[in-house]
Scaffold this motif. Structure first.
Motif, PDB file in Angstrom:
ATOM      1  N   GLY A  78       0.790  -1.219   0.000  1.00 13.48           N
ATOM      2  CA  GLY A  78       0.000   0.000   0.000  1.00 13.48           C
ATOM      3  C   GLY A  78       0.821   1.267   0.000  1.00 13.48           C
ATOM      4  N   MET A  79       2.120   1.163   0.304  1.00 17.98           N
ATOM      5  CA  MET A  79       3.001   2.326   0.344  1.00 17.98           C
ATOM      6  C   MET A  79       3.785   2.506  -0.947  1.00 17.98           C
ATOM      7  SD  MET A  79       4.399   1.529   4.195  1.00 17.98           S
ATOM      8  CE  MET A  79       5.312   3.051   4.408  1.00 17.98           C
ATOM      9  N   HIS A  80       3.776   1.509  -1.819  1.00 18.53           N
ATOM     10  CA  HIS A  80       4.656   1.525  -2.987  1.00 18.53           C
ATOM     11  C   HIS A  80       4.447   2.744  -3.877  1.00 18.53           C
ATOM     12  CE1 HIS A  80       5.510  -3.095  -2.938  1.00 18.53           C
ATOM     13  NE2 HIS A  80       5.942  -2.474  -1.855  1.00 18.53           N
ATOM     14  N   ALA A  81       3.204   3.001  -4.271  1.00 19.11           N
ATOM     15  CA  ALA A  81       2.942   4.069  -5.235  1.00 19.11           C
ATOM     16  C   ALA A  81       3.329   5.438  -4.679  1.00 19.11           C
ATOM     17  CB  ALA A  81       1.482   4.056  -5.663  1.00 19.11           C
ATOM     18  N   CYS A  82       2.879   5.738  -3.455  1.00 16.61           N
ATOM     19  CA  CYS A  82       3.159   7.072  -2.907  1.00 16.61           C
ATOM     20  C   CYS A  82       4.655   7.260  -2.656  1.00 16.61           C
ATOM     21  CB  CYS A  82       2.343   7.321  -1.635  1.00 16.61           C
ATOM     22  SG  CYS A  82       2.659   6.174  -0.281  1.00 16.61           S
ATOM     23  N   GLN A  83       5.336   6.208  -2.208  1.00 14.67           N
ATOM     24  CA  GLN A  83       6.773   6.330  -1.981  1.00 14.67           C
ATOM     25  C   GLN A  83       7.531   6.464  -3.299  1.00 14.67           C
ATOM     26  OE1 GLN A  83       7.870   2.979   0.511  1.00 14.67           O
ATOM     27  NE2 GLN A  83       7.508   4.144   2.379  1.00 14.67           N
ATOM     28  N   ALA A  84       7.123   5.698  -4.300  1.00 14.08           N
ATOM     29  CA  ALA A  84       7.788   5.786  -5.602  1.00 14.08           C
ATOM     30  C   ALA A  84       7.611   7.166  -6.213  1.00 14.08           C
ATOM     31  CB  ALA A  84       7.246   4.712  -6.543  1.00 14.08           C
ATOM     32  N   ILE A  85       6.403   7.710  -6.139  1.00 10.12           N
ATOM     33  CA  ILE A  85       6.143   9.039  -6.692  1.00 10.12           C
ATOM     34  C   ILE A  85       6.984  10.092  -5.980  1.00 10.12           C
ATOM     35  CG2 ILE A  85       4.383  10.854  -6.830  1.00 10.12           C
ATOM     36  CD1 ILE A  85       2.365   8.598  -7.482  1.00 10.12           C
ATOM     37  N   ALA A  86       7.020  10.010  -4.642  1.00 11.54           N
ATOM     38  CA  ALA A  86       7.803  10.982  -3.879  1.00 11.54           C
ATOM     39  C   ALA A  86       9.288  10.888  -4.228  1.00 11.54           C
ATOM     40  CB  ALA A  86       7.592  10.760  -2.380  1.00 11.54           C
ATOM     41  N   ALA A  87       9.795   9.693  -4.378  1.00 14.74           N
ATOM     42  CA  ALA A  87      11.207   9.525  -4.709  1.00 14.74           C
ATOM     43  C   ALA A  87      11.516  10.060  -6.102  1.00 14.74           C
ATOM     44  CB  ALA A  87      11.590   8.044  -4.614  1.00 14.74           C
ATOM     45  N   LEU A  88      10.658   9.757  -7.063  1.00 15.99           N
ATOM     46  CA  LEU A  88      10.860  10.241  -8.433  1.00 15.99           C
ATOM     47  C   LEU A  88      10.783  11.760  -8.489  1.00 15.99           C
ATOM     48  CD1 LEU A  88       8.675   7.529 -10.161  1.00 15.99           C
ATOM     49  CD2 LEU A  88      11.137   7.823 -10.536  1.00 15.99           C
ATOM     50  N   GLU A  89       9.837  12.343  -7.785  1.00 20.28           N
ATOM     51  CA  GLU A  89       9.707  13.801  -7.773  1.00 20.28           C
ATOM     52  C   GLU A  89      10.903  14.472  -7.117  1.00 20.28           C
ATOM     53  OE1 GLU A  89       4.849  14.419  -7.837  1.00 20.28           O
ATOM     54  OE2 GLU A  89       5.889  14.381  -5.899  1.00 20.28           O
ATOM     55  N   SER A  90      11.600  13.747  -6.254  1.00 23.46           N
ATOM     56  CA  SER A  90      12.800  14.309  -5.623  1.00 23.46           C
ATOM     57  C   SER A  90      14.040  14.122  -6.501  1.00 23.46           C
ATOM     58  CB  SER A  90      13.033  13.654  -4.254  1.00 23.46           C
ATOM     59  OG  SER A  90      13.491  12.324  -4.392  1.00 23.46           O
ATOM     60  N   GLY A  91      13.843  13.544  -7.704  1.00 21.08           N
ATOM     61  CA  GLY A  91      14.942  13.403  -8.647  1.00 21.08           C
ATOM     62  C   GLY A  91      15.694  12.098  -8.575  1.00 21.08           C
ATOM     63  N   LYS A  92      15.150  11.118  -7.829  1.00 17.28           N
ATOM     64  CA  LYS A  92      15.830   9.842  -7.655  1.00 17.28           C
ATOM     65  C   LYS A  92      15.189   8.762  -8.527  1.00 17.28           C
ATOM     66  CE  LYS A  92      16.961  11.136  -2.920  1.00 17.28           C
ATOM     67  NZ  LYS A  92      16.631  12.564  -3.180  1.00 17.28           N
ATOM     68  N   ALA A  93      16.006   7.886  -9.082  1.00 20.41           N
ATOM     69  CA  ALA A  93      15.485   6.717  -9.777  1.00 20.41           C
ATOM     70  C   ALA A  93      14.889   5.762  -8.751  1.00 20.41           C
ATOM     71  CB  ALA A  93      16.594   6.036 -10.563  1.00 20.41           C
ATOM     72  N   VAL A  94      14.058   4.821  -9.208  1.00 15.93           N
ATOM     73  CA  VAL A  94      13.342   3.934  -8.293  1.00 15.93           C
ATOM     74  C   VAL A  94      13.361   2.503  -8.798  1.00 15.93           C
ATOM     75  CG1 VAL A  94      11.018   3.307  -7.462  1.00 15.93           C
ATOM     76  CG2 VAL A  94      11.804   5.680  -7.316  1.00 15.93           C
ATOM     77  N   PHE A  95      13.629   1.587  -7.876  1.00 12.94           N
ATOM     78  CA  PHE A  95      13.378   0.163  -8.107  1.00 12.94           C
ATOM     79  C   PHE A  95      12.417  -0.281  -7.020  1.00 12.94           C
ATOM     80  CE2 PHE A  95      14.074  -4.390  -7.599  1.00 12.94           C
ATOM     81  CZ  PHE A  95      13.943  -4.817  -8.912  1.00 12.94           C
ATOM     82  N   CYS A  96      11.279  -0.864  -7.428  1.00 10.57           N
ATOM     83  CA  CYS A  96      10.205  -1.155  -6.481  1.00 10.57           C
ATOM     84  C   CYS A  96       9.819  -2.624  -6.520  1.00 10.57           C
ATOM     85  CB  CYS A  96       8.978  -0.290  -6.809  1.00 10.57           C
ATOM     86  SG  CYS A  96       7.653  -0.367  -5.586  1.00 10.57           S
ATOM     87  N   GLN A  97       9.468  -3.146  -5.363  1.00 16.89           N
ATOM     88  CA  GLN A  97       8.880  -4.474  -5.309  1.00 16.89           C
ATOM     89  C   GLN A  97       7.507  -4.440  -5.973  1.00 16.89           C
ATOM     90  OE1 GLN A  97       9.706  -7.659  -4.517  1.00 16.89           O
ATOM     91  NE2 GLN A  97      11.700  -6.666  -4.649  1.00 16.89           N
ATOM     92  N   LYS A  98       7.060  -5.591  -6.461  1.00  7.38           N
ATOM     93  CA  LYS A  98       5.708  -5.674  -7.008  1.00  7.38           C
ATOM     94  C   LYS A  98       4.724  -5.805  -5.839  1.00  7.38           C
ATOM     95  CE  LYS A  98       5.368 -10.043  -5.846  1.00  7.38           C
ATOM     96  NZ  LYS A  98       4.394 -10.499  -4.839  1.00  7.38           N
ATOM     97  N   PRO A  99       3.489  -5.338  -6.004  1.00 14.40           N
ATOM     98  CA  PRO A  99       2.983  -4.575  -7.137  1.00 14.40           C
ATOM     99  C   PRO A  99       3.414  -3.111  -7.027  1.00 14.40           C
ATOM    100  CG  PRO A  99       1.251  -4.781  -5.501  1.00 14.40           C
ATOM    101  CD  PRO A  99       2.430  -5.562  -4.982  1.00 14.40           C
ATOM    102  N   LEU A 100       3.529  -2.447  -8.160  1.00 12.55           N
ATOM    103  CA  LEU A 100       3.911  -1.041  -8.155  1.00 12.55           C
ATOM    104  C   LEU A 100       2.815  -0.182  -7.542  1.00 12.55           C
ATOM    105  CD1 LEU A 100       6.052   1.018  -8.980  1.00 12.55           C
ATOM    106  CD2 LEU A 100       5.044   1.046 -11.277  1.00 12.55           C
TER     107      LEU A 100
END
Length: 345
Positions: A87-109
């Protein structure tokens, strides 16, 4: 006199700086693979569980500890590896990308297609590399089958049977909370099956979907599935038909009386030959892949194979070569859209 190792290790300053959000079993496994690549170091760790942080420190004793995910994002990092609850994947991935960082995420995205599409669009706008741990496509066996399909060694592929039964099921309570997980065995295990099928066939358009989902042996109606606080499925079966008529039959479960730890298979049926990718003796890790002709079979590959972290390492190599957005990430949306369709029919 100390004899230097060869080849010499790259200086720490030249290594990519990774932040790890979530250091449970899967997070530690992927961290180990990434560090062994020699391309990166664990610069910062974040997990609310002190025991998990302690285990992670055995792999990365020099890493800093972040008090929160927000603190992690404030650090000077090249990328963030996310292995937190779904449940945290999407919001954390978006926040990381918006901060300029690349992301590798566990499934599901994300817990649904909307969340996944939001992450992919954020990666596109930020022009940052987005990776997802769809690990089975990196096994030698499925790579060999995909190559055989592309070389037309199977003829016209008209059906695929894809199965993932886990006799144990997950050990964390949040998996059974739809608000946190997005669903049950389908989004946990079925995501791999959907990705396998679409990836093997180069992501064809799906024209028809039918499915049945059960929880504790009871059929879940579409209304049941739509309830945020309702039961999650522990058995799911679906049939997908592509635009050219190829059928994909999927089945996955938790706690099935399978007679073994796990049943994981991909059987591909063509007009000239078939292929099978199957786990051995109930293993979650060892697979045997065969090319099939009538009543005979040819072994293509088998264990041993250390494939679990290959998706992460491939992502890291791309990051080292620039780390820009890749359109392949749009396929993550295709997989999540099919899952949404299965849940809704």
């Amino acid at each position: 006199m100390t004899i230097p190792s060869w080849p010499p290790s790259p200086p720490a300053a030249s290594l990519l700086r990774l932040g790890f959000a979530g250091t449970g079993w899967i997070g530690l496994n992927r961290m180990e693979a990434l560090l062994k690549s020699g391309l990166a170091r664990a610069a910062m760790l974040q997990d609310p569980c002190e025991d998990m942080i302690a285990k992670a420190r055995t792999l990365a004793p020099d890493a800093e500890i972040a008090a929160s995910f927000e603190t992690l994002l404030e650090a000077d990092l090249d990328a963030v590896v996310i292995a937190s609850p779904s449940g945290m994947h999407a919001c954390q991935a978006i926040a990381a990308l918006e901060s300029g960082k690349a992301v590798f995420c566990q499934k599901p995205l994300g817990r649904n297609g909307g969340e996944v599409r939001a992450v992919v669009e954020t990666a596109r706008k930020a022009d940052r590399l987005l990776g997802l741990d769809l690990s089975y496509r990196h096994t030698r066996g499925l790579q060999a089958i995909r190559k055989a399909i592309r070389e037309d060694r199977l003829g016209k592929v008209f059906a695929l049977d894809l199965v993932f039964h886990n006799a144990y099921g997950p050990g964390k309570s949040w998996f059974f909370d739809k608000a946190q997980s997005g669903g049950g065995c389908l989004i946990d295990l079925g995501v791999h099956l959907v990705d396998m099928g679409l990836w093997l066939l180069d992501f064809p358009k799906i024209k028809q979907v039918c499915a049945s989902l059960h929880s504790g042996g009871s059929l879940l109606t579409p209304e049941d599935r739509a309830q945020t606080g309702g039961a999650v499925e522990d058995h799911a079966a679906a049939q997908l038909r592509t635009e050219n008529g190829t059928m994909l039959r999927l089945a996955c479960s938790w706690h099935l009386h399978a007679g073994t730890d796990a049943v994981i298979r991909a059987d591909i049926h063509g007009t000239q030959a078939g292929a099978s990718f199957a786990n051995m003796a109930g293993s979650f890790h060892n697979f045997e892949t065969r090319l099939l002709h009538a009543t005979t079979s040819e072994l293509l590959c088998g264990p041993p194979e250390d494939w679990g972290g290959l998706a992460a390492v491939q992502w890291l190599k791309k990051l080292a070569n620039g780390g820009k957005f890749e359109r392949e990430a749009e396929n993550f949306c295709a997989v999540s859209d099919i899952l949404d369709c299965i849940y809704s029919v």
